[in-house]
Design a protein around this motif. Structure first.
Motif, PDB file in Angstrom:
ATOM      1  N   ARG A  94      13.893   8.456  -3.562  1.00 49.30           N
ATOM      2  CA  ARG A  94      12.677   8.088  -2.826  1.00 49.30           C
ATOM      3  C   ARG A  94      12.631   8.961  -1.574  1.00 49.30           C
ATOM      4  N   ARG A  95      11.459   9.487  -1.253  1.00 53.95           N
ATOM      5  CA  ARG A  95      11.352  10.364  -0.095  1.00 53.95           C
ATOM      6  C   ARG A  95      11.616   9.601   1.202  1.00 53.95           C
ATOM      7  N   GLU A  96      12.073  10.313   2.201  1.00 51.80           N
ATOM      8  CA  GLU A  96      12.211   9.725   3.529  1.00 51.80           C
ATOM      9  C   GLU A  96      10.822   9.404   4.071  1.00 51.80           C
ATOM     10  N   LEU A  97      10.736   8.450   4.977  1.00 52.25           N
ATOM     11  CA  LEU A  97       9.440   8.013   5.482  1.00 52.25           C
ATOM     12  C   LEU A  97       8.724   9.123   6.232  1.00 52.25           C
ATOM     13  N   GLY A  98       7.476   9.384   5.808  1.00 52.38           N
ATOM     14  CA  GLY A  98       6.603  10.223   6.592  1.00 52.38           C
ATOM     15  C   GLY A  98       5.917   9.388   7.657  1.00 52.38           C
ATOM     16  N   ALA A  99       5.105  10.036   8.465  1.00 54.05           N
ATOM     17  CA  ALA A  99       4.484   9.342   9.600  1.00 54.05           C
ATOM     18  C   ALA A  99       3.647   8.154   9.162  1.00 54.05           C
ATOM     19  N   HIS A 100       2.983   8.266   8.017  1.00 54.09           N
ATOM     20  CA  HIS A 100       2.086   7.194   7.564  1.00 54.09           C
ATOM     21  C   HIS A 100       2.646   6.422   6.373  1.00 54.09           C
ATOM     22  N   ASP A 101       3.929   6.572   6.101  1.00 54.61           N
ATOM     23  CA  ASP A 101       4.556   5.887   4.968  1.00 54.61           C
ATOM     24  C   ASP A 101       5.130   4.531   5.382  1.00 54.61           C
ATOM     25  N   THR A 122       8.676   1.256   8.652  1.00 61.36           N
ATOM     26  CA  THR A 122       7.382   1.942   8.770  1.00 61.36           C
ATOM     27  C   THR A 122       7.559   3.309   9.411  1.00 61.36           C
ATOM     28  N   GLY A 123       6.677   4.243   9.031  1.00 60.19           N
ATOM     29  CA  GLY A 123       6.654   5.546   9.661  1.00 60.19           C
ATOM     30  C   GLY A 123       6.123   5.466  11.083  1.00 60.19           C
ATOM     31  N   CYS A 178      -1.857   0.640  -9.405  1.00 59.57           N
ATOM     32  CA  CYS A 178      -1.695   1.704 -10.405  1.00 59.57           C
ATOM     33  C   CYS A 178      -1.691   3.120  -9.847  1.00 59.57           C
ATOM     34  N   PHE A 179      -2.041   3.288  -8.571  1.00 58.97           N
ATOM     35  CA  PHE A 179      -2.002   4.639  -8.012  1.00 58.97           C
ATOM     36  C   PHE A 179      -1.507   4.601  -6.573  1.00 58.97           C
ATOM     37  N   VAL A 180      -0.967   5.740  -6.134  1.00 55.08           N
ATOM     38  CA  VAL A 180      -0.333   5.809  -4.814  1.00 55.08           C
ATOM     39  C   VAL A 180      -0.917   6.907  -3.939  1.00 55.08           C
ATOM     40  N   ASP A 181      -1.931   7.605  -4.427  1.00 51.76           N
ATOM     41  CA  ASP A 181      -2.571   8.645  -3.623  1.00 51.76           C
ATOM     42  C   ASP A 181      -3.797   9.142  -4.384  1.00 51.76           C
ATOM     43  N   LEU A 220      10.331   1.209  -2.766  1.00 53.86           N
ATOM     44  CA  LEU A 220       9.255   2.176  -2.982  1.00 53.86           C
ATOM     45  C   LEU A 220       8.781   2.680  -1.620  1.00 53.86           C
ATOM     46  N   VAL A 221       8.521   3.973  -1.538  1.00 54.02           N
ATOM     47  CA  VAL A 221       7.894   4.561  -0.353  1.00 54.02           C
ATOM     48  C   VAL A 221       6.466   4.951  -0.728  1.00 54.02           C
ATOM     49  N   VAL A 222       5.496   4.505   0.081  1.00 54.02           N
ATOM     50  CA  VAL A 222       4.095   4.765  -0.225  1.00 54.02           C
ATOM     51  C   VAL A 222       3.311   4.934   1.065  1.00 54.02           C
ATOM     52  N   ASP A 223       2.272   5.742   1.013  1.00 54.79           N
ATOM     53  CA  ASP A 223       1.370   5.884   2.147  1.00 54.79           C
ATOM     54  C   ASP A 223       0.708   4.539   2.431  1.00 54.79           C
ATOM     55  N   GLU A 224       0.640   4.165   3.696  1.00 56.75           N
ATOM     56  CA  GLU A 224       0.081   2.867   4.074  1.00 56.75           C
ATOM     57  C   GLU A 224      -1.331   2.645   3.545  1.00 56.75           C
ATOM     58  N   ASN A 225      -2.094   3.718   3.350  1.00 58.48           N
ATOM     59  CA  ASN A 225      -3.482   3.607   2.905  1.00 58.48           C
ATOM     60  C   ASN A 225      -3.604   3.241   1.430  1.00 58.48           C
ATOM     61  N   TYR A 226      -2.487   3.251   0.714  1.00 60.34           N
ATOM     62  CA  TYR A 226      -2.512   2.931  -0.714  1.00 60.34           C
ATOM     63  C   TYR A 226      -1.694   1.677  -1.023  1.00 60.34           C
ATOM     64  N   ALA A 227      -1.424   0.903   0.007  1.00 59.82           N
ATOM     65  CA  ALA A 227      -0.789  -0.405  -0.156  1.00 59.82           C
ATOM     66  C   ALA A 227      -1.819  -1.490   0.114  1.00 59.82           C
ATOM     67  N   LEU A 228      -1.592  -2.662  -0.434  1.00 56.57           N
ATOM     68  CA  LEU A 228      -2.501  -3.801  -0.289  1.00 56.57           C
ATOM     69  C   LEU A 228      -1.780  -4.939   0.420  1.00 56.57           C
TER      70      LEU A 228
END
Length: 351
Positions: A25-32, A75-76, A92-95, A139-147
């Motif tokens: 899993r990627r390290e946290l980016g600024a918006h992850d 959080t990032g 179903c999608f992350v970006d 899981l690491v995901v961009d905050e804009n694709y989480a609910l």
């Protein structure tokens, strides 16, 4: 890019049993955000994918899972939507590209940009890396694709809403299921049982069309007004020209022309299941009643949040059976045998 290894269950090759592995899993980016996954639903799409039944080959090993519920663990630096401890989900999608007409309209699932919609698993993300899904500990995901999962929804029974729930909510909302509308749900499985609950909560008159009457009591309990067996030819005679909307949740090839005959003038049959083989449609099955045959794919981020809030308001969750990760392969066989009422959910603490 630096990574952290986490535990997961993956299919190492097409049709191979799933087994425990570690994945990056990627390290946290600024918006992850980092999600401590608590539960992950088993969708029929997972089975189609790991068995290479949709013809795309796949990026093995595949870690399935796109019905993910958990808690924010970190959080990032620039995250504003969530805080540690928040209850969140990923579907179903992350970006997506974020700039095409569909993304700007909140229809990220239909992204037409160069990146396209990035599936939660078995896809390539904007960093050029393979995506791994929710059969994992984190899981690491961009905050804009989480609910945000409302407090009224238990995490285990909320997980399937991230695919099964939105897959039914979106077409029911788009084609205006509600008071005065007659809606039929084809198939009473993981998708169909949520369709019955949601259509009923929207105020529609709901009919289940299932191969047999074996699940009739369940269908009526879930909110159906009527229940018919499609194995009985009399069903298609009795219900001819009845429905404003039919949603087909079945992933097998059906005689869709027979189902089109159940629509009223200007009615719509929406295909949700994705069978392995093409679906033949007779032109006059459409022309004769100005009927429509349509498709629908999950929902965008805003609509998925709307669905979660609707389910919380109406007390709707999936009917589930929670299992340990060591029973995933058994669960796959039971899904194929229709031996689940109505969604398996993996307890991620067992991964």
């Amino acid at each position: 890019m630096t990574h952290t290894s986490v535990a997961a269950y993956a299919a190492p090759a097409p049709k191979a049993p799933l087994e425990r592995i570690t994945i990056p899993r990627r390290e946290l980016g600024a918006h992850d955000i980092l999600i401590d996954i608590k539960f992950s639903g088993i969708c029929h799409s997972d089975i189609h994918t790991v068995r290479a039944e949709w013809g795309d080959g796949g990026n093995f090993p595949i870690v399935p899972g796109h019905e993910i519920a958990g808690v924010v663990a970190a959080t990032g630096s620039e995250v504003t939507r969530y805080q540690v401890g928040d209850r969140v989900g990923v579907g179903c999608f992350v970006d997506s590209c974020r700039s095409c007409e569909n993304c700007r309209a909140g229809l990220e699932q239909y992204c037409t940009g160069e990146l396209g919609t990035v599936n939660t698993y078995n896809d390539t993300d904007r960093h050029g890396e393979i995506t791994y899904g929710g059969y994992a500990s984190h899981l690491v995901v961009d905050e804009n694709y989480a609910l945000r999962i409302p407090d009224a929804l238990p995490l285990d029974a909320a997980a399937p809403l991230l695919c099964a729930g939105i897959t039914l909510y979106s077409p029911l909302a788009h084609w205006q299921a509600g008071p005065g509308r007659k809606v039929a749900v084809v198939g009473l499985g993981g998708l169909g049982h949520m369709g019955v609950k949601i259509a009923h909560a929207m105020g529609a008159e709901v009919t289940v069309l299932s191969q047999s009457l074996r699940k009739k009591d369940d269908g009526l309990r879930l909110g159906a007004d009527h229940y018919y067996a499609t194995s009985d030819p009399a069903t298609f005679e009795a219900l001819a020209g009845t429905f404003d909307l039919i949603v087909n949740t079945v992933s097998a090839n059906l005689d869709l022309n027979a189902y089109l005959g159940l629509l009223r003038t200007d009615g719509t049959l929406v295909q949700l299941g994705a069978p392995e083989n093409p679906l033949p449609i007779a032109p006059f099955a459409l022309i004769g009643g100005r009927r429509s045959f349509a498709g629908s794919l999950i929902g965008g981020i805003a609509e998925t949040q709307e669905m979660l809030d609707f389910c919380a308001e109406h007390g709707l969750t999936a009917d589930i059976e929670v299992i340990g990760a060591d029973r995933i392969n058994e669960a796959y066989e039971r899904v194929l045998a229709s031996d689940v009422r109505y969604r398996f959910v993996i307890d991620a603490s067992t991964i």
